[in-house]
Design an enzyme around this catalytic site. Structure first.
Site, PDB file in Angstrom:
ATOM      1  CG  LEU A  63      -2.159  -0.840   1.231  1.00 22.97           C
ATOM      2  CD1 LEU A  63      -2.730  -0.922   2.636  1.00 22.97           C
ATOM      3  CD2 LEU A  63      -3.190  -0.281   0.278  1.00 22.97           C
ATOM      4  CB  SER A  64       1.102   4.198  -2.186  1.00 22.75           C
ATOM      5  OG  SER A  64       1.627   3.493  -3.289  1.00 22.75           O
TER       6      SER A  64
END
Length: 397
Positions: A63-64
């Site tokens: 996940l960014s």
């Protein structure tokens, strides 16, 4: 990459911090971020880190940072009915948020390199549809994920209104990415360590804007098969909805209209800018709001009551006046408490417990999630139970 804003105690506080730092600037994007709890896309043992403005990776899952997703969502300029392609769709967190904006007549496709990540994304999508309190507040465009390398998409594939790539794009693949866009479309991708927005203004004309500096892992190069030829990754087809599905969308939309109007009337109590056009944010936000409202009401009632207590001199000079004033105060307090009770769910009053003085000291009344009015309306329809469950997307609550 990340760390641009302070960590939050929950999803709503994280969004508040992103707004304060101007990463989230539009109401559509804010609504989507608040509707989906970022922690739901973490593995259980890592949920404590979900509300930090940091990227997260575990094996193939990634996940960014929230600030990056915020900039991506704002740059895509999403609107209902558009088509969207997510290259490197990962856990499906971004695609699900995008689906809340695209609505039922949009297109929402994702390509992910790892099969186990696609399985994880489908599990999280199913969990969101079946259990999320936010699902019934939106008309949703469900994402479809396929396994493959995004650099192996056939050149004759359909084009999209919006495209995002979640991995660093080498300069030699820039034109390849541009060809996935329709004229007027927007492509957002990490290019030369800059998050870049590219708008296709014509068949062979483009506008490019650098947004922020980023660091992404580079795209994985395609592998050749036994015959020495690259594999092909067919994208999902642009499906035409069935009449049954269209009927479900129309019925839910019709039932939702009075609900949306009612919510619009209550939004005037929310003080932050742009809140009037927004949905309720969820149980945590509601608890805080109910606590503040209940606490203010109780304190005001106590102050008003104390100010109206007469002295002994008043008691002698104005016989009978004390009782009349006390009755007026009691009526005002009763009206105020009744208003609070109307705003609070029944569970909140029961869950807080104790006397009014204890409630005012604690400053908190436990609030349960609000009743799902759309679900209640569907369940009251004179229809067979299987059809009602279909209208509810087979949601259990």
């Amino acid at each position: 990459m990340g760390g641009a804003v302070s960590a939050g105690e929950d999803n709503d506080e994280l969004i508040d911090n992103l707004k304060e730092a101007h990463y989230i600037r539009s109401e559509l994007v804010e609504r989507a971020f608040r509707a989906i709890d970022r922690a739901d896309y973490y593995l259980e043992e890592y949920r404590d880190s979900a509300y930090k403005d940091l990227a997260w990776r575990h094996g193939n899952l990634h996940l960014s940072a929230p600030c990056i997703y915020s900039e991506v969502m704002e740059a895509l300029d999403l609107q209902p009915g558009l088509s969207f392609l997510n290259l490197g769709s990962g856990t499906g967190y971004l695609s699900t948020m995008v689906g809340l904006i695209l609505g039922p007549f949009g297109v929402n496709h994702g390509v992910e390199l790892h099969a186990d990540v696609v399985d994880y994304a489908n599990q999280k999508l199913d969990y969101f549809i079946k259990t999320s309190d936010s699902f019934d507040k939106f008309e949703f465009c469900e994402p479809t994920f396929v396994v493959g390398n995004c650099l192996e998409i056939p050149p004759e594939s359909q084009q999209y209104d919006r495209v995002y790539c979640g991995a660093g794009v080498q300069k030699e693949y820039e034109n390849y990415m541009k060809n996935l866009l329709k004229v007027g479309g927007i492509l957002v991708l990490p290019l030369e360590e800059k998050l870049t927005k590219i708008t296709r203004t014509g068949q062979s004309s483009w506008e490019t804007k650098k947004i922020i500096a980023v660091t992404f892992a580079p795209l994985v190069q395609p592998k050749q098969n036994v015959n020495g030829r690259p594999r092909s990754v067919p994208l999902p087809i642009f499906e035409v909805r069935t009449l049954q599905d269209l009927s479900r969308i129309a019925i839910r939309h019709t039932l939702r209209q009075p609900i949306a109007l009612g919510e619009g009337q209550t939004k005037r109590r929310v003080s932050f800018p742009g809140a009037r056009a927004m949905h309720r944010y969820g149980p945590r936000f509601e608890r805080r709001r109910f606590c503040r409202r209940f606490y203010r009401q109780c304190v005001n009632s106590v102050v008003l009551h104390d100010s109206m207590i007469p002295t002994a001199m008043d008691d002698c000079n104005y016989p009978g006046g004390v009782e009349e004033e006390e009755e007026e105060v009691e009526e005002e307090e009763e009206i105020g408490c009744r208003r609070v009770r109307e705003d609070l769910p029944e569970e909140d009053e029961e869950g807080c417990g104790g006397t009014e003085e204890e409630k005012s000291k604690s400053g908190c009344a436990r609030a349960e999630p609000p009743v799902n009015i759309l679900r209640e309306k569907i369940l009251r329809l004179p229809l067979p139970k299987p059809l009602k469950m279909y209208l509810l997307y087979y949601r259990e609550k």
